[in-house]
Enzyme design. Structure first.
Site, PDB file in Angstrom:
ATOM      1  N   HIS A   1       0.795  -1.235   0.000  1.00  0.00           N
ATOM      2  CA  HIS A   1       0.000   0.000   0.000  1.00  0.00           C
ATOM      3  C   HIS A   1       0.828   1.286   0.000  1.00  0.00           C
ATOM      4  O   HIS A   1       0.255   2.363  -0.132  1.00  0.00           O
ATOM      5  CB  HIS A   1      -0.922   0.052   1.220  1.00  0.00           C
ATOM      6  CG  HIS A   1      -1.974  -1.007   1.234  1.00  0.00           C
ATOM      7  ND1 HIS A   1      -2.824  -1.234   0.174  1.00  0.00           N
ATOM      8  CD2 HIS A   1      -2.324  -1.919   2.195  1.00  0.00           C
ATOM      9  CE1 HIS A   1      -3.646  -2.235   0.479  1.00  0.00           C
ATOM     10  NE2 HIS A   1      -3.358  -2.662   1.684  1.00  0.00           N
TER      11      HIS A   1
ATOM     12  N   ASP B   1      -4.725 -12.665   4.458  1.00  0.00           N
ATOM     13  CA  ASP B   1      -5.929 -12.121   5.089  1.00  0.00           C
ATOM     14  C   ASP B   1      -7.217 -12.440   4.327  1.00  0.00           C
ATOM     15  O   ASP B   1      -8.280 -11.921   4.644  1.00  0.00           O
ATOM     16  CB  ASP B   1      -5.801 -10.607   5.344  1.00  0.00           C
ATOM     17  CG  ASP B   1      -5.185  -9.855   4.185  1.00  0.00           C
ATOM     18  OD1 ASP B   1      -4.997 -10.459   3.113  1.00  0.00           O
ATOM     19  OD2 ASP B   1      -4.891  -8.659   4.349  1.00  0.00           O
TER      20      ASP B   1
ATOM     21  N   HIS C   1      -6.524  -7.236   0.359  1.00  0.00           N
ATOM     22  CA  HIS C   1      -6.634  -5.818   0.006  1.00  0.00           C
ATOM     23  C   HIS C   1      -6.005  -5.556  -1.370  1.00  0.00           C
ATOM     24  O   HIS C   1      -5.011  -6.198  -1.728  1.00  0.00           O
ATOM     25  CB  HIS C   1      -5.938  -4.954   1.063  1.00  0.00           C
ATOM     26  CG  HIS C   1      -6.516  -5.107   2.443  1.00  0.00           C
ATOM     27  ND1 HIS C   1      -6.093  -6.094   3.310  1.00  0.00           N
ATOM     28  CD2 HIS C   1      -7.480  -4.417   3.081  1.00  0.00           C
ATOM     29  CE1 HIS C   1      -6.789  -5.989   4.451  1.00  0.00           C
ATOM     30  NE2 HIS C   1      -7.637  -4.984   4.340  1.00  0.00           N
TER      31      HIS C   1
ATOM     32  N   ASP D   1      -3.231 -10.831  -1.594  1.00  0.00           N
ATOM     33  CA  ASP D   1      -3.704 -10.247  -0.331  1.00  0.00           C
ATOM     34  C   ASP D   1      -5.195  -9.883  -0.483  1.00  0.00           C
ATOM     35  O   ASP D   1      -5.650  -9.592  -1.585  1.00  0.00           O
ATOM     36  CB  ASP D   1      -2.878  -8.986  -0.068  1.00  0.00           C
ATOM     37  CG  ASP D   1      -3.038  -8.423   1.334  1.00  0.00           C
ATOM     38  OD1 ASP D   1      -2.153  -8.655   2.169  1.00  0.00           O
ATOM     39  OD2 ASP D   1      -4.055  -7.728   1.584  1.00  0.00           O
TER      40      ASP D   1
HETATM   41 ZN    ZN Z   1      -4.276  -7.064   3.337  1.00  0.00          ZN
END
Ligand code: ZN
Length: 356
Positions: free
Chosen positions: A112, A239, A152, A150
């Site tokens: 990120h 996750d 995200h 992931d």
């Molecule tokens: Zn994540």
């Protein structure tokens, strides 16, 4: 995001004696230099991180995403983050130089971090920097594929190569409609020469192993097969697991491992991997140990070695999940329809750029 997560994975890998096996080695990384960090971050941002890390106070640190709830200023965050970047760069070097078929940085995956802003627990983007480093080392004469599993969206890495057709970024994630950072729609496909080379496969909450692996097979496999990358770089966040407290997808360790198996095959022995998110420390340790064993082509006993078994009460000392999420038919049906829509969108907008 406590480092304890990484330590637990490392302890479990050690307990299975994976590091003692022939052909496996633990390699110590060097921290990335400021010049390396500048491959993806502005010089000003790197200096701000260094200054705050050393105890300096900056009134406007929030402008750089620092001093926020997700990215608090902590002592030595510059040193720790630069070391994380150095480790993913080292993994990339080992693979590029043919010294390893696969190298795994458990302490990386900070997907990120932006050019001039920390976000989502990430200060420096080790993945984007390692990819830029590979391009630098090969005089821009390498094709790199990046796959991010992931939960995200891998926004920082996508952003760094958004205009490039040399780096194919693929992110499979929970849709931004439901989860941070809110981006990564299937319609988001890159820009200019990079059109068709930024790929997003958003999925819905409650997506289970079956739906996930179906969508993965429909998109990731044909694109990697057709792109023929020189090196595969991956972010293996854990996750997506149904026990994860931050995201809402419903994979088990089998679904996670299924994706890792595909990636191993598609890497053709040129694979630099980093870990990433995952916020149930038992789950991340089990997932990354399974990933590590897959990389090393070792089958692990389902019973966690005695020295560590008591630390895994969630599965009564078992490595792989022996039960899964209990999903209602309606939840599955919504997740399936969402996945079908995303797959169809990517195939329509992206596949023609690859002759598919
Ligand atoms: Zn994540």
């Amino acid at each position: 995001m406590k480092p304890e997560r990484i330590l637990r994975a490392y302890e479990l890998i050690k307990a299975y004696r994976l590091l003692d096996r022939e052909g496996l080695a633990t390699v110590e990384p060097e921290p990335a230099s400021d010049e390396d960090l500048a491959l993806c971050h502005s010089k000003e941002y790197v200096q701000v991180v260094k200054f705050l890390s050393g105890g300096g106070s900056a009134g406007a640190s929030w402008r750089y995403g620092l001093g926020t709830a997700d990215n608090p200023v902590v002592p030595q965050m510059y040193e720790a983050s630069a070391l994380s970047v150095g480790a993913t760069m080292r993994a990339a070097d080992l693979v590029l130089d043919g010294e390893a078929e696969v190298a795994f940085n458990l302490g990386g995956g900070m997907h990120h971090a932006h050019q001039e802003r920390a976000a989502g627990f990430c200060v420096f983007n080790d993945l984007a920097i390692a990819i830029a480093h590979l391009l630098r080392r090969t005089d821009n004469d390498a094709k790199i594929a990046y796959v991010d599993i992931d939960a995200h969206h891998g926004d920082g890495v996508q952003e760094a190569f958004y205009d490039s057709d040399q780096v194919l970024t693929i992110s499979v994630h929970e849709s931004g409609r439901f989860l941070f950072p809110g981006t990564g729609a299937a319609e988001d496909i890159g820009r200019g020469r990079g059109e068709g080379y930024a790929v997003n496969l958003p999925l819905a909450p409650f997506t289970d192993d079956e739906i996930y692996l179906w969508a993965f097979g429909e998109i990731v496999i044909p694109l990697l097969d057709s792109f023929q990358a020189d090196i595969l770089v991956t972010q293996l966040g854990a996750d997506t697991h149904y026990m994860d407290p931050l995201a809402h997808m419903c994979l088990t360790t089998d679904g996670f491992l299924g994706a890792v198996r595909h990636l191993k095959r598609l890497a053709h022995g040129r694979w630099a991997a980093a870990a990433g998110g995952g916020y149930d420390s038992e789950v991340v340790a089990r997932c990354w140990t399974l990933a590590f064993a897959e990389m090393a082509e070792v089958n692990l006993r389902q019973n966690i070695p005695k020295s560590q078994a008591a630390n895994y009460p969630g599965t009564s000392g078992q490595l792989r999940d022996h039960e899964g999420p209990e999903l209602k038919e309606e939840q599955k049906s919504v997740a399936r329809t969402f996945a079908e829509h995303s797959v169809a969108t990517v195939r329509r907008l992206v596949f023609p750029h690859h002759g598919l």
